[in-house]
Design a protein around this motif. Structure first.
Motif, PDB file in Angstrom:
ATOM      1  N   UNK A   1       0.843  -1.204   0.000  1.00  0.00           N
ATOM      2  CA  UNK A   1       0.000   0.000   0.000  1.00  0.00           C
ATOM      3  C   UNK A   1       0.875   1.249   0.000  1.00  0.00           C
ATOM      4  N   UNK A   2       0.352   2.329  -0.567  1.00  0.00           N
ATOM      5  CA  UNK A   2       1.138   3.564  -0.690  1.00  0.00           C
ATOM      6  C   UNK A   2       1.375   4.233   0.658  1.00  0.00           C
ATOM      7  N   UNK A   3       0.446   4.062   1.590  1.00  0.00           N
ATOM      8  CA  UNK A   3       0.533   4.726   2.890  1.00  0.00           C
ATOM      9  C   UNK A   3       1.297   3.854   3.895  1.00  0.00           C
ATOM     10  N   UNK A   4       2.231   4.469   4.629  1.00  0.00           N
ATOM     11  CA  UNK A   4       2.963   3.739   5.670  1.00  0.00           C
ATOM     12  C   UNK A   4       2.021   3.286   6.777  1.00  0.00           C
ATOM     13  N   UNK A   5       1.069   4.142   7.132  1.00  0.00           N
ATOM     14  CA  UNK A   5       0.138   3.785   8.205  1.00  0.00           C
ATOM     15  C   UNK A   5      -0.716   2.588   7.799  1.00  0.00           C
ATOM     16  N   UNK A   6      -1.142   2.580   6.552  1.00  0.00           N
ATOM     17  CA  UNK A   6      -1.925   1.445   6.060  1.00  0.00           C
ATOM     18  C   UNK A   6      -1.069   0.186   6.078  1.00  0.00           C
TER      19      UNK A   6
END
Length: 474
Positions: free
Chosen positions: A226-231
């Protein structure tokens, strides 16, 4: 820097210069030795080491994680017979995949350390936070493996905000909590008895069964994170949640230091999820390149069945989920379409390596290439042996496990450095195998002869490399 480390670096760099190798600095504690054949050895040094300045030696060049993965992918592809021209044509694709894999690892290492505790056999570490109860329950109950095979790693966007908010919690009384990853991998070939072996091994008193046998977590994420680190943190938490119970057992039992857990996801070694994203041979090398960086000491058990009946069994099993027209004879259908797959493969190898063709063959029915290519065992094993030493593998025949369960399990426990199975438990455990293919229609003799001819040269290669073979008498 101590004089001994200076001497080591000087000698290593001198040897590298004499032999035509190149010595690189990767980070503060890691150096790599790039050999003439483009293979890379990692040299781990002590944590106080910062720089290496030695007389008459070229300054060490920093290599990024992305570059290191890219080099490993190229090295693996070359070793598997992919031509340099093909790699050159795909260099931008390789660079893109390596970049994604590096992002995956860097983000994963934000919540999982690179080093594990030395007093546990299993790779474990102490953490100041743990996955919250609510999140763990959601990840295990609402997103079970196989609920949606092609999207088993997808978490609904509507659930992301609260998952991020409640992802981690501080252990009670501020104590650290033990978290663990698998000690051994069982990336078996489909329809080769891995479910039986999983069920049997889970009865060993030192082996703690994970919550899900096949989380199928590694097969896509390293090349499509996923593009988001949090995701990505939420996705990583999903995998870690599979080992919460083993972690608690390892932490709570007096013999915890000798306990282990495992991951039995088949899609780690063989491409089983060919729906919507066409993975090619460069992607394949990325998977073991990433897994080996997270679990460099992993023990790997590969169980193989005679590829001829395995292919037909795979066809019958998959037909339970993607049913063929009931009016069609499953044996006739299999012969018609497996012949197409064999023809496509034979055309492919005229201009490509066997490795590329095993992973690229397509037919009008998408699963046929999977049934055929899964049985070319030496290709899948050699690919993984580019990233772990041969000593960390044990290769077993399904037929031998069925005929001699006690001796086979003894080999496995010796390999895993565990106590032996009680003999009665070993015999009873292997008798509990459940039959999942209830079709009474046998494979046609002509189909069997076709597949025996197809697999015969690959079986000979397997025997030459690893001493395992199935000899056919036509």
């Amino acid at each position: 820097m101590t004089s001994s480390i200076k001497l080591f670096l000087a000698l290593a760099a001198s040897v590298a210069a004499i032999t035509g190798c190149v010595f690189y600095k990767l980070d503060k504690t890691t150096f790599v030795l790039k050999k003439r054949d483009n293979s890379i050895d990692h040299v781990y040094l002590h944590s106080n080491l910062t720089t290496a300045i030695t007389p008459n030696v070229q300054p060490l060049v920093k290599v990024s994680l992305e570059e290191s993965i890219s080099e490993d992918m190229k090295r693996c592809s070359l070793a598997m017979g992919v031509s340099p021209n093909v790699l050159e044509q795909n260099k931008y694709n390789i660079a893109s995949i390596a970049k994604k894999a590096a992002f995956f690892l860097e983000t994963f290492w934000e919540i999982v350390p690179k080093d594990y505790l030395s007093n546990y056999k299993n790779p474990c570490w102490y953490s100041n936070v743990t996955i919250s109860t609510n999140v763990s329950k959601f990840l295990r109950e609402k997103l079970p493996a196989y609920k949606n095979k092609s999207k088993s790693d997808i978490i609904p966007q509507s659930d992301i905000p609260w998952l991020l908010k409640e992802l981690f919690e501080t252990p009670t009384q501020g104590n650290q909590t033990l978290q663990c990853l698998p000690y051994f991998l069982l990336p078996g070939i489909p329809k080769s008895g891995t479910t039986t072996l999983h069920s049997t091994l889970s009865q060993h008193p030192q082996i703690i069964k994970p919550d899900i046998k096949e989380p199928q977590w590694w097969y896509k994420l390293p090349v499509s994170p996923p593009a988001s680190k949090k995701y990505m943190h939420v996705i990583a938490a999903r995998y870690l949640s599979n080992f919460l119970y083993p972690s608690s057992e390892i932490s709570g039992r007096k013999d915890g230091g000798s306990l282990v857990t495992y991951d039995a996801s088949q899609a780690m070694m063989v491409n089983l999820h060919d729906s919507g994203f066409h993975i090619n041979h460069e992607d394949y090398c990325a998977f073991p390149a990433v897994i080996s960086r997270v679990l460099p000491q992993a023990k790997i058990i590969v169980l193989m069945r005679d590829p001829v009946p395995r292919a037909y069994s795979h066809h019958l099993f998959m037909n339970r989920e993607w049913p063929i027209d009931k009016k069609q004879d499953p044996a006739l259908y299999f012969e018609k379409h497996i012949q197409k797959a064999v023809n496509e493969f034979q055309q492919c190898v005229r201009n490509n390596s066997i490795y590329e063709c095993v992973n690229k063959v397509r037919t009008d029915f998408k699963q046929l290439s999977m049934w055929l290519g899964s049985g070319v065992y030496h290709i899948h094993i050699q690919k993984w042996m580019q990233f772990w030493p041969k000593e960390q593998f044990i290769l077993l025949k399904t037929e031998k496990m069925a005929l001699k369960p006690v001796s086979t399990l003894k080999k496995i426990t010796n390999f895993l450095s565990l106590d032996p199975f009680p003999e009665k438990t070993a015999v009873n455990a292997t008798k509990e195998r459940k039959r999942v293919n209830n079709h009474k229609r046998e494979m046609l003799p002509s189909t069997k002869k076709l597949l025996q001819s197809f697999y015969q040269p690959f079986n000979k290669k397997l025997e030459k490399l690893f001493g395992i073979n199935w000899k056919y008498d036509h």
